[in-house]
Motif scaffolding. Structure first.
Motif, PDB file in Angstrom:
ATOM      1  N   TRP A   1       6.773 -32.983  16.831  1.00  0.00           N
ATOM      2  CA  TRP A   1       5.767 -31.949  17.373  1.00  0.00           C
ATOM      3  C   TRP A   1       4.315 -31.868  17.178  1.00  0.00           C
ATOM      4  O   TRP A   1       3.807 -30.827  17.513  1.00  0.00           O
ATOM      5  N   SER A   2       3.926 -32.576  16.169  1.00  0.00           N
ATOM      6  CA  SER A   2       2.502 -32.741  15.789  1.00  0.00           C
ATOM      7  C   SER A   2       1.559 -33.584  16.216  1.00  0.00           C
ATOM      8  O   SER A   2       2.252 -34.811  16.712  1.00  0.00           O
ATOM      9  N   GLU A   3       0.438 -33.428  16.151  1.00  0.00           N
ATOM     10  CA  GLU A   3      -0.629 -34.692  16.625  1.00  0.00           C
ATOM     11  C   GLU A   3      -0.428 -35.511  15.651  1.00  0.00           C
ATOM     12  O   GLU A   3      -0.363 -36.774  15.975  1.00  0.00           O
ATOM     13  N   GLU A   4      -0.165 -35.210  14.396  1.00  0.00           N
ATOM     14  CA  GLU A   4      -0.149 -36.156  13.372  1.00  0.00           C
ATOM     15  C   GLU A   4       1.040 -37.262  13.477  1.00  0.00           C
ATOM     16  O   GLU A   4       0.828 -38.420  13.237  1.00  0.00           O
ATOM     17  N   GLY A   5       1.830 -36.769  14.199  1.00  0.00           N
ATOM     18  CA  GLY A   5       3.352 -37.747  14.363  1.00  0.00           C
ATOM     19  C   GLY A   5       3.152 -38.656  15.584  1.00  0.00           C
ATOM     20  O   GLY A   5       4.099 -39.042  16.033  1.00  0.00           O
ATOM     21  N   ALA A   6       2.085 -38.345  16.510  1.00  0.00           N
ATOM     22  CA  ALA A   6       2.173 -38.991  17.777  1.00  0.00           C
ATOM     23  C   ALA A   6       2.586 -40.431  17.700  1.00  0.00           C
ATOM     24  O   ALA A   6       3.160 -41.035  18.816  1.00  0.00           O
TER      25      ALA A   6
ATOM     26  N   ARG B   1       5.766 -41.254  17.014  1.00  0.00           N
ATOM     27  CA  ARG B   1       6.771 -40.727  18.127  1.00  0.00           C
ATOM     28  C   ARG B   1       6.752 -41.717  19.331  1.00  0.00           C
ATOM     29  O   ARG B   1       7.812 -42.120  19.693  1.00  0.00           O
ATOM     30  N   SER B   2       5.367 -42.243  19.548  1.00  0.00           N
ATOM     31  CA  SER B   2       5.323 -43.148  20.404  1.00  0.00           C
ATOM     32  C   SER B   2       6.151 -44.268  20.402  1.00  0.00           C
ATOM     33  O   SER B   2       6.786 -45.119  21.330  1.00  0.00           O
ATOM     34  N   GLN B   3       5.998 -44.695  19.284  1.00  0.00           N
ATOM     35  CA  GLN B   3       6.704 -46.164  18.755  1.00  0.00           C
ATOM     36  C   GLN B   3       8.191 -46.064  18.963  1.00  0.00           C
ATOM     37  O   GLN B   3       8.724 -46.874  19.114  1.00  0.00           O
ATOM     38  N   SER B   4       8.812 -44.695  18.460  1.00  0.00           N
ATOM     39  CA  SER B   4      10.199 -44.581  18.397  1.00  0.00           C
ATOM     40  C   SER B   4      10.587 -44.127  20.026  1.00  0.00           C
ATOM     41  O   SER B   4      11.912 -44.514  20.448  1.00  0.00           O
ATOM     42  N   TYR B   5      10.160 -43.285  20.531  1.00  0.00           N
ATOM     43  CA  TYR B   5      10.448 -42.573  21.862  1.00  0.00           C
ATOM     44  C   TYR B   5      10.024 -43.463  22.954  1.00  0.00           C
ATOM     45  O   TYR B   5      10.879 -43.602  24.041  1.00  0.00           O
TER      46      TYR B   5
ATOM     47  N   GLY C   1      18.285 -34.360  16.951  1.00  0.00           N
ATOM     48  CA  GLY C   1      17.108 -33.885  15.839  1.00  0.00           C
ATOM     49  C   GLY C   1      16.533 -32.528  16.190  1.00  0.00           C
ATOM     50  O   GLY C   1      17.357 -31.431  16.650  1.00  0.00           O
ATOM     51  N   VAL C   2      15.176 -32.253  16.235  1.00  0.00           N
ATOM     52  CA  VAL C   2      14.482 -31.302  16.717  1.00  0.00           C
ATOM     53  C   VAL C   2      14.212 -31.160  18.108  1.00  0.00           C
ATOM     54  O   VAL C   2      13.462 -30.331  18.735  1.00  0.00           O
ATOM     55  N   GLY C   3      14.826 -32.148  19.057  1.00  0.00           N
ATOM     56  CA  GLY C   3      14.863 -31.832  20.429  1.00  0.00           C
ATOM     57  C   GLY C   3      13.623 -32.596  21.241  1.00  0.00           C
ATOM     58  O   GLY C   3      13.508 -32.349  22.223  1.00  0.00           O
ATOM     59  N   ARG C   4      12.694 -33.176  20.596  1.00  0.00           N
ATOM     60  CA  ARG C   4      11.566 -33.752  21.260  1.00  0.00           C
ATOM     61  C   ARG C   4      11.869 -34.693  22.393  1.00  0.00           C
ATOM     62  O   ARG C   4      11.310 -34.793  23.460  1.00  0.00           O
TER      63      ARG C   4
END
Length: 118
Positions: free
Chosen positions: A15-20, A23-27, A56-59
């Motif tokens: 959910w953060s910009e730091e994890g973008a 997140r992109s690599q995974s999802y 997980g947390v639903g993203r």
């Protein structure tokens, strides 16, 4: 790793910009595959239905829903369920932002005190 620490780090990734980037690599490969094999071309009476096991947390479930799919996210961890309920059901909004510091208790890869509070 404690369950609370795991949830906090998942919140940062999802959910953060730091994890973008992570997140992109995974999802993104999953999102691309779903769009490739389950078209939303309107040929069905209703959108395709998807289950996201280990949501997980639903993203990922939210990303699929935002693309037009009917989505059910399943999660075994009560801690993750609490966090996803908070995020997805209005506990966090642009009007009520908040910050978390999941690395506050970390002792590895810390160069200064500010690294823990990021």
């Amino acid at each position: 790793m404690s369950k609370v620490s795991s949830v906090l780090k998942s919140l940062v990734r999802d959910w953060s910009e730091e994890g973008a980037a992570e997140r992109s690599q995974s999802y993104q490969p999953i999102l691309d595959g779903v769009e490739k094999y389950l078209s939303l071309d309107g040929s069905m009476n209703h959108p395709p239905r998807l289950v996201v096991p280990g949501a997980g947390v639903g993203r990922l479930a939210l990303e699929l829903y935002a693309r037009g799919y009917e989505v059910q996210g399943n999660e075994f961890s009560f801690h993750m369920l609490l966090a996803s309920d908070f995020i997805l059901n209005g506990g966090c909004s642009p009007e009520r932002p908040f910050a978390i510091s999941p690395w506050l208790t970390e002792t590895r890869n810390v160069r200064c005190a500010a690294d823990r509070a990021r």
